[in-house]
Motif scaffolding. Structure first.
Motif, PDB file in Angstrom:
ATOM      1  N   ALA A  46      12.035   8.772 -18.719  1.00 20.72           N
ATOM      2  CA  ALA A  46      11.663   7.214 -18.495  1.00 20.72           C
ATOM      3  C   ALA A  46      12.554   6.637 -17.391  1.00 20.72           C
ATOM      4  N   ALA A  47      13.736   6.952 -17.346  1.00 20.27           N
ATOM      5  CA  ALA A  47      14.639   6.237 -16.502  1.00 20.27           C
ATOM      6  C   ALA A  47      14.617   6.846 -14.891  1.00 20.27           C
ATOM      7  N   HIS A  48      13.893   7.975 -14.946  1.00 19.79           N
ATOM      8  CA  HIS A  48      13.970   8.621 -13.520  1.00 19.79           C
ATOM      9  C   HIS A  48      13.466   7.677 -12.467  1.00 19.79           C
ATOM     10  N   PRO A  49      14.230   7.512 -11.180  1.00 19.56           N
ATOM     11  CA  PRO A  49      13.774   6.638  -9.975  1.00 19.56           C
ATOM     12  C   PRO A  49      12.414   6.558  -9.545  1.00 19.56           C
ATOM     13  N   MET A  50      11.668   7.774  -9.628  1.00 19.99           N
ATOM     14  CA  MET A  50      10.445   7.956  -9.536  1.00 19.99           C
ATOM     15  C   MET A  50       9.263   7.570 -10.388  1.00 19.99           C
ATOM     16  N   THR A  51       9.927   7.198 -11.415  1.00 17.74           N
ATOM     17  CA  THR A  51       9.106   6.372 -12.564  1.00 17.74           C
ATOM     18  C   THR A  51       9.100   5.121 -12.375  1.00 17.74           C
ATOM     19  N   ALA A  52      10.229   4.414 -12.103  1.00 14.95           N
ATOM     20  CA  ALA A  52      10.205   2.933 -12.201  1.00 14.95           C
ATOM     21  C   ALA A  52      10.185   2.361 -10.602  1.00 14.95           C
ATOM     22  N   LEU A  53      10.979   3.200 -10.020  1.00 12.24           N
ATOM     23  CA  LEU A  53      11.020   2.551  -8.551  1.00 12.24           C
ATOM     24  C   LEU A  53       9.703   2.209  -7.737  1.00 12.24           C
ATOM     25  N   PRO A  54       8.959   3.044  -7.656  1.00 12.94           N
ATOM     26  CA  PRO A  54       7.633   2.664  -7.016  1.00 12.94           C
ATOM     27  C   PRO A  54       6.716   1.595  -7.533  1.00 12.94           C
ATOM     28  N   VAL A  55       6.909   1.661  -8.940  1.00 14.26           N
ATOM     29  CA  VAL A  55       6.012   0.382  -9.380  1.00 14.26           C
ATOM     30  C   VAL A  55       6.817  -0.989  -9.123  1.00 14.26           C
ATOM     31  N   GLN A  56       7.948  -1.126  -9.177  1.00 13.63           N
ATOM     32  CA  GLN A  56       8.814  -2.385  -8.955  1.00 13.63           C
ATOM     33  C   GLN A  56       8.825  -2.654  -7.605  1.00 13.63           C
ATOM     34  N   VAL A  57       8.772  -1.660  -6.926  1.00 13.21           N
ATOM     35  CA  VAL A  57       8.881  -1.834  -5.457  1.00 13.21           C
ATOM     36  C   VAL A  57       7.430  -2.547  -4.631  1.00 13.21           C
ATOM     37  N   THR A  58       6.380  -1.885  -5.463  1.00 13.86           N
ATOM     38  CA  THR A  58       5.082  -2.708  -5.162  1.00 13.86           C
ATOM     39  C   THR A  58       4.924  -3.885  -5.640  1.00 13.86           C
ATOM     40  N   GLY A  59       5.370  -4.085  -7.000  1.00 16.62           N
ATOM     41  CA  GLY A  59       5.359  -5.705  -7.449  1.00 16.62           C
ATOM     42  C   GLY A  59       6.111  -6.478  -6.496  1.00 16.62           C
ATOM     43  N   LEU A  60       7.233  -6.145  -6.092  1.00 17.19           N
ATOM     44  CA  LEU A  60       8.151  -6.893  -5.095  1.00 17.19           C
ATOM     45  C   LEU A  60       7.616  -7.268  -3.793  1.00 17.19           C
ATOM     46  N   VAL A  61       7.034  -6.064  -3.144  1.00 15.38           N
ATOM     47  CA  VAL A  61       6.374  -6.229  -1.730  1.00 15.38           C
ATOM     48  C   VAL A  61       4.900  -6.908  -1.861  1.00 15.38           C
ATOM     49  N   MET A  62       4.417  -7.356  -3.050  1.00 14.28           N
ATOM     50  CA  MET A  62       3.030  -8.156  -3.043  1.00 14.28           C
ATOM     51  C   MET A  62       3.555  -9.588  -2.682  1.00 14.28           C
TER      52      MET A  62
ATOM     53  N   ALA B  45       0.843  -1.231  -0.051  1.00 13.60           N
ATOM     54  CA  ALA B  45       0.123   0.121   0.116  1.00 13.60           C
ATOM     55  C   ALA B  45       0.910   1.124  -0.118  1.00 13.60           C
ATOM     56  N   VAL B  46       1.894   1.367   0.844  1.00 12.40           N
ATOM     57  CA  VAL B  46       3.289   2.167   0.692  1.00 12.40           C
ATOM     58  C   VAL B  46       3.554   2.726  -0.533  1.00 12.40           C
ATOM     59  N   PRO B  47       4.173   1.837  -1.437  1.00 10.95           N
ATOM     60  CA  PRO B  47       4.848   2.211  -2.728  1.00 10.95           C
ATOM     61  C   PRO B  47       3.533   2.552  -3.690  1.00 10.95           C
ATOM     62  N   ALA B  48       2.616   1.755  -3.588  1.00  9.93           N
ATOM     63  CA  ALA B  48       1.251   1.890  -4.374  1.00  9.93           C
ATOM     64  C   ALA B  48       0.663   3.339  -4.457  1.00  9.93           C
ATOM     65  N   THR B  49       0.735   4.073  -3.203  1.00 14.03           N
ATOM     66  CA  THR B  49       0.252   5.283  -2.991  1.00 14.03           C
ATOM     67  C   THR B  49       1.382   6.247  -3.705  1.00 14.03           C
ATOM     68  N   LEU B  50       2.645   5.783  -3.579  1.00 12.23           N
ATOM     69  CA  LEU B  50       3.661   6.755  -4.436  1.00 12.23           C
ATOM     70  C   LEU B  50       3.365   6.741  -5.991  1.00 12.23           C
ATOM     71  N   VAL B  51       3.031   5.539  -6.195  1.00  9.30           N
ATOM     72  CA  VAL B  51       2.719   5.265  -7.867  1.00  9.30           C
ATOM     73  C   VAL B  51       1.564   6.134  -8.165  1.00  9.30           C
ATOM     74  N   ALA B  52       0.466   6.187  -7.443  1.00 10.37           N
ATOM     75  CA  ALA B  52      -0.551   6.948  -7.587  1.00 10.37           C
ATOM     76  C   ALA B  52      -0.357   8.479  -7.688  1.00 10.37           C
ATOM     77  N   VAL B  53       0.477   8.683  -6.772  1.00  6.23           N
ATOM     78  CA  VAL B  53       0.575  10.357  -6.368  1.00  6.23           C
ATOM     79  C   VAL B  53       1.741  10.911  -7.596  1.00  6.23           C
ATOM     80  N   LEU B  54       2.693  10.098  -7.708  1.00  7.64           N
ATOM     81  CA  LEU B  54       4.139  10.682  -8.705  1.00  7.64           C
ATOM     82  C   LEU B  54       3.970   9.990  -9.728  1.00  7.64           C
ATOM     83  N   THR B  55       4.143   8.681 -10.099  1.00  7.33           N
ATOM     84  CA  THR B  55       4.610   8.012 -11.157  1.00  7.33           C
ATOM     85  C   THR B  55       3.494   8.044 -12.050  1.00  7.33           C
ATOM     86  N   VAL B  56       2.233   7.968 -11.903  1.00  5.93           N
ATOM     87  CA  VAL B  56       1.010   8.013 -12.737  1.00  5.93           C
ATOM     88  C   VAL B  56       1.168   9.683 -13.522  1.00  5.93           C
TER      89      VAL B  56
END
Length: 199
Positions: A119-135, A79-90
């Motif tokens: 496209a390589a910015h950490p806030m583009t990829a990091l929250p998405v990959q962390v959400t998948g990892l911590v699922m 839920a924590v990285p998913a919130t970052l995805v919703a706020v920043l990555t999208v």
């Protein structure tokens, strides 16, 4: 297979697929391919956010024990990285898709280095990959193979998550820095060429 477990498996698969797609974004050299892949990524991220929010809301609304009740500790992690995805990555992905669209009129128009750096910015990829990892801990809890309710297990999971996030973040930061440096080099070279032409 339990329906709730199948739903959680599907959500995890969506996030893992999004992590793979976002990993390949900076490698795309054509603007049209970058725009198309960003659109796919937005669809995957939207589905993952909707699925995760649906499971959590179901756990709050339903009186009978649900998947969210059985995996509350596991679902708190993504839920924590998913919130970052919703706020920043999208927002970043939408800007990236619009930027790629301005250059993607011809099939083989190359993507500018600045766009690939974005496209390589950490806030583009990091929250998405962390959400998948911590699922994954949520899946382990849902299957009941290893209960992640004891303090020792939760500590191990959190330690592993911190190490994984640090490793992934450093890797993305290095790649972003390299692409930004390339974009600056190309821009300065273009400025010098334009100066010579104007003399």
């Amino acid at each position: 297979m339990d329906t709730d477990l199948a739903i959680l498996l599907a959500i995890s698969a969506v996030w893992l697929a999004a992590g793979l797609v976002v990993e390949g974004l900076p490698r795309l050299r054509a603007a049209r391919a970058l725009r198309r892949r960003t659109g796919l990524l937005l669809a995957l991220v939207g589905s993952g956010l909707a699925g995760l929010a649906g499971v959590l809301l179901t756990g709050l609304v339903e009186t009978a024990p649900t998947l969210a009740d059985r995996t509350a500790a596991g679902l708190a992690l993504p839920a924590v990285p998913a919130t970052l995805v919703a706020v920043l990555t999208v927002r970043r992905l939408r800007q990236l898709r619009v930027g790629a669209g301005t250059f993607g009129t011809a099939p083989e128009t190359p993507a500018p280095p600045a766009l690939r750096a974005a496209a390589a910015h950490p806030m583009t990829a990091l929250p998405v990959q962390v959400t998948g990892l911590v699922m994954l801990p949520a899946l382990v809890t849902a299957t009941g193979l290893v209960p992640l309710t004891s303090p020792a297990m939760i500590g191990m999971v959190l330690t592993a998550a911190v190490l994984a996030v640090g490793t992934i973040g450093v890797r993305h930061a290095l790649r972003h820095s390299r692409l930004v440096e390339r974009a600056v080099t190309v821009r300065s070279r273009s400025a010098r060429t334009a100066g010579v032409l104007h003399v």
